[in-house]
Write a protein that holds these residues in place. Structure first.
Motif, PDB file in Angstrom:
ATOM      1  N   ASN A 480       0.838  -1.205   0.000  1.00 55.90           N
ATOM      2  CA  ASN A 480       0.000   0.000   0.000  1.00 55.90           C
ATOM      3  C   ASN A 480       0.870   1.251   0.000  1.00 55.90           C
ATOM      4  OD1 ASN A 480      -2.568  -1.391   0.193  1.00 55.90           O
ATOM      5  ND2 ASN A 480      -1.959  -1.929   2.287  1.00 55.90           N
ATOM      6  N   THR A 481       1.668   1.376  -1.051  1.00 59.01           N
ATOM      7  CA  THR A 481       2.629   2.474  -1.185  1.00 59.01           C
ATOM      8  C   THR A 481       2.566   3.003  -2.622  1.00 59.01           C
ATOM      9  OG1 THR A 481       4.406   0.984  -1.859  1.00 59.01           O
ATOM     10  CG2 THR A 481       4.165   1.404   0.521  1.00 59.01           C
ATOM     11  N   TRP A 482       3.274   4.099  -2.877  1.00 57.69           N
ATOM     12  CA  TRP A 482       3.349   4.616  -4.234  1.00 57.69           C
ATOM     13  C   TRP A 482       4.023   3.599  -5.151  1.00 57.69           C
ATOM     14  CZ3 TRP A 482       0.642   8.707  -5.784  1.00 57.69           C
ATOM     15  CH2 TRP A 482       0.214   9.635  -4.820  1.00 57.69           C
ATOM     16  N   ASP A 483       5.073   2.925  -4.652  1.00 61.11           N
ATOM     17  CA  ASP A 483       5.702   1.876  -5.457  1.00 61.11           C
ATOM     18  C   ASP A 483       4.720   0.747  -5.747  1.00 61.11           C
ATOM     19  OD1 ASP A 483       8.107   3.138  -5.713  1.00 61.11           O
ATOM     20  OD2 ASP A 483       9.141   1.980  -4.175  1.00 61.11           O
ATOM     21  N   GLY A 484       3.852   0.436  -4.775  1.00 62.99           N
ATOM     22  CA  GLY A 484       2.844  -0.599  -4.999  1.00 62.99           C
ATOM     23  C   GLY A 484       1.890  -0.218  -6.110  1.00 62.99           C
TER      24      GLY A 484
END
Length: 745
Positions: A480-484
């Motif tokens: 649940n991240t920007w990379d995700g």
């Protein structure tokens, strides 16, 4: 993000022999046959326009083969079209011969066997031909398993040439520098590879396969696999032509039902089914549009006494009442199912005696360790390679459809030890590919058995040959991240580049921490998911819309309302996939192969033919947009027109995303709705947005809107009663059932 480390190629060249010479035997229609030094039959075929086939049959002529000794592609029906439909001109050349199909040419040298393909006189694909890699031209060696041989083929790559397809990858669209094995479930491999140079390669096997993409010193694309025969298809054309021919060859997707196009929501992990009904009620009360609820594992039923599938009585004491409660909230239900039999069940021994379970080296049914689908209990797997077992499970699943279950979710790819054996001698390496394929086909037949044309949804993450035939690839779990968010977009684009038409996006992952999931990230994720094949919200704490502030919730409602307005377009694109093989989300290399500048923007994509989507994948309101060459583009938010081949920096608020309409196209939108049950089947469309003078017929579900051009104007039929929003500089005039669009005077 994690970097990729090259892995040495898995095949030992000393174990392979290269075919020293071939002897011509017969010419028949579009094919020519040879005999190798080993007395094997070689078929070289103009299989279809732009498609050539190379097949080596190791079965002696006139020899009868058991089902177990057939090529895996035949046993699992990997080809939808086996017969050739191409035409070719054959002629002898020095050291071999040539097949010509219009502008496409296949040159075959027979001593040793090598090939080269060209289009319009330009070489496109050639065999690797270096002495130290001589085994990687085309070769074979009898393995320990008398049913299989080991094969390898190799094709040269140009310096810096990108290779696309080959399954899911969350790190890069270009697969060069990777080694991918179908025996590694985490590799997520699919069998089609292609390049923007104009070639594609499909290895037709369900056997264990390794793809080495430019890791070897020769910088070639090498494929090695185990099967009885060698069977390779080679394509010429741009990516859209390659996917068109590939999907004609291997089969195209069935249609999803209308309800599947609405938003989905997943039940919280471990929550009782009754709480999922409460979740549906809260979504309705808060005005958050959705259609479908997916319930969590374990499976909702099991094979128990009397060879029947029975509901789990503890979790579902009154399943009909539960399903009825969902229907009262206009919610569809997707339940988890699994072709397993608990070892503790009274049926385990009976099915073992009948030979209906997969066995191991002992000859008895193998007991697999517990998984989520079985609630952690050990189980046996129904042997779906056995026709009677496959039919039994399919027919029993239909009973649950009759009870009111709308679809089944099943990820059948589990860890199979090397000693697992199927009824017809299928080895574990083959079952790792074939078993989830059989599961998905069984589920689709159960869902679509009384529908014409075949229509249904199979929610699964399994990737395997033939995956493109079955709609709905489940989302890729990410953080649940920007990379995700970036990884989820890349996963969809790489799966689409491999021939799978629809990839779902989960907005958040309940199995990962939610600390980094800010309102900004949540809305950017949701905005990108709205412009995709489909999306699923999460019913877990920290991921619910009402876990955020009121402003964020208002944006969520707005985004989902627009998703429902997009349904006629997106479903129309999916229906087009059954005719073209193109995915809903199309990467820049796929959509614009001749624009290398576009390839640098790997997270942009076309949604269908008409919309260019630019996801926002980092904090802030500024984003750089590249508009591909060859077309003009219309900003859907401002109505401004931009020339292609240009780069822009754009400011975007939290309530919108950079979306551009492709000139010459139109976007047909439906009405706002809370669920698809509110759609009026007699009037599914509400308004039409024009992006310049319309030239192309639009993608629209179950509708036929036709565009004709004459004397500088466009005449459109099928827009009766719809609001039409023309681009600047155009005027609209209605003449009965026909609409005339012309330049404003």
């Amino acid at each position: 993000m994690r970097s990729r480390e090259p892995v040495p190629f898995q095949f030992d060249s000393s174990r392979y022999t290269r075919f020293v010479s071939l002897t011509e035997r017969a010419t028949n229609g579009p094919s020519i046959q040879f005999t190798t030094d080993q007395d094997w039959s070689v078929l070289v075929e103009a299989h279809a326009p732009g498609v050539f086939r190379l097949r080596i049959d190791t079965t002696a002529e006139g020899e009868t083969t058991s089902r177990a000794a057939r090529p895996s592609s035949q046993r699992y029906e990997l080809l939808a079209r086996d017969e050739a439909i191409g035409e070719a001109l054959f002629e002898a050349v020095d050291g071999g011969f040539r097949l010509t199909q219009g502008e496409d040419v296949l040159n075959v040298l027979t001593n040793p066997l090598r090939i080269s393909l060209s289009r319009k006189g330009v070489p496109v694909l050639t065999s690797i031909d270096e002495p130290e890699l001589s085994a990687f031209g085309v070769g074979g060696l009898v393995g320990d398993d008398t049913q299989d041989r080991e094969w390898t083929v190799g094709f040269a790559l140009q310096e810096g040439e990108a290779v696309y397809g080959l399954g899911e990858n969350v790190y890069d669209l270009d697969r060069r520098g990777e080694v991918l094995s179908t025996d590694d479930a985490a590799a997520r491999v699919l069998p089609l590879a292609w390049s923007t140079r104009g070639w594609g390669v499909y290895v037709n096997t369900a056997g264990a396969t390794v793809h080495n993409v430019g890791v070897d010193a020769a910088a070639g694309y090498l494929a090695g696999w185990r099967d009885i025969n060698l069977d390779v298809f080679m394509f010429l054309g741009d990516p859209s032509e390659i996917l068109n021919q590939y999907s004609q060859l291997t089969g195209r997707a069935g249609q999803p039902p209308l309800w599947a196009m609405g938003a989905w929501v997943r039940q919280a992990r471990g929550a009782a089914p009754e709480l999922a009904v409460d979740l549906a009620a809260q979504l309705r009360e808060r005005g958050i549009a959705f259609d479908t609820v997916t319930l969590d594992t374990p499976g909702a039923w099991d094979v128990r006494s009397r060879l029947a599938l029975e509901w789990d009585g503890k979790r579902f004491p009154d399943p009909r009442q539960l399903l009825g409660n969902f229907k009262r909230h206009d919610a569809r239900v997707v339940l988890p199912g699994f072709p397993g039999v608990l070892q503790s069940s009274t049926m385990f021994e009976e099915l073992e005696d009948k030979g209906w379970l997969l066995t191991d080296a002992t000859g008895g049914a193998h007991a697999f360790p517990g998984v989520a689908a079985t609630g952690g209990e050990a189980f046996g797997l129904l042997d779906l390679t056995h026709k009677d077992v496959w039919t039994f499970w399919r027919d029993k699943l239909r009973q649950f459809q009759d009870d009111g279950v709308d679809a089944v979710a099943c990820d059948a790819q589990i860890e199979m030890p090397d000693d697992i054996v199927g009824r017809h001698g299928d080895s574990a390496s083959r079952l790792r590919t074939a078993y989830p394929l059989l599961v998905k086909r069984c589920l689709f037949e159960a869902a679509s058995w009384n529908k014409t044309p075949a229509e249904g949804v199979v929610l699964s993450r399994d990737l395997l040959p033939g995956a493109q035939r079955l709609p709905w690839q489940a989302a890729t779990p990410v953080a649940n991240t920007w990379d995700g968010l970036i990884e989820s977009i890349r996963a969809a684009l790489t799966v689409g580049s491999s021939g799978v038409p629809v990839h779902m996006h989960d907005v958040g992952n309940p199995d990962m921490p939610t600390d980094a999931l800010t309102p900004e990230l949540y809305l950017r994720w949701l905005g990108a998911a709205v412009f995709s094949g489909n999306l699923r919200l999460q019913g877990s704490p920290g991921l619910l819309p009402w876990d955020f502030d009121e402003e964020t919730q208002a944006h969520v409602r707005t985004w989902l309302q627009f998703r429902y307005r997009l349904i006629p377009y997106v479903l129309g694109v999916i229906e087009d996939s059954a005719r073209t093989g193109l995915p809903v989300q199309r990467s820049m290399p796929m959509a614009f192969p001749d624009d290398p500048d576009a390839h640098k923007y790997g997270l942009q994509y076309l949604l269908g033919p008409a919309l260019l989507i630019v996801p926002i994948v980092q904090p802030g309101t500024t984003v750089t947009v590249y508009l591909p060459k060859g077309d003009a583009w219309w900003d859907m938010s401002t109505g401004w027109r931009y020339e292609g081949g240009t780069t822009w920096t754009i400011e975007v608020g939290m309530d919108r995303l950079p979306v551009f309409g492709r000139e010459g196209h139109m976007l047909c939108l439906g009405p706002a709705a809370q669920h698809t049950g509110e759609f009026n089947s007699a009037r599914i469309l509400d308004e039409v947005w024009l992006f310049g003078m319309p030239i192309h017929n639009p993608s629209v579900m179950r509708n036929k809107i036709r565009v004709m051009q004459m004397q500088g104007s466009s005449y459109v039929k099928g827009l009766e009663g719809l609001k039409i929003l023309p681009s600047e500089g155009l005027e609209v005039k209605r003449r009965g059932a026909e609409v005339r669009i012309s330049r404003a005077r």
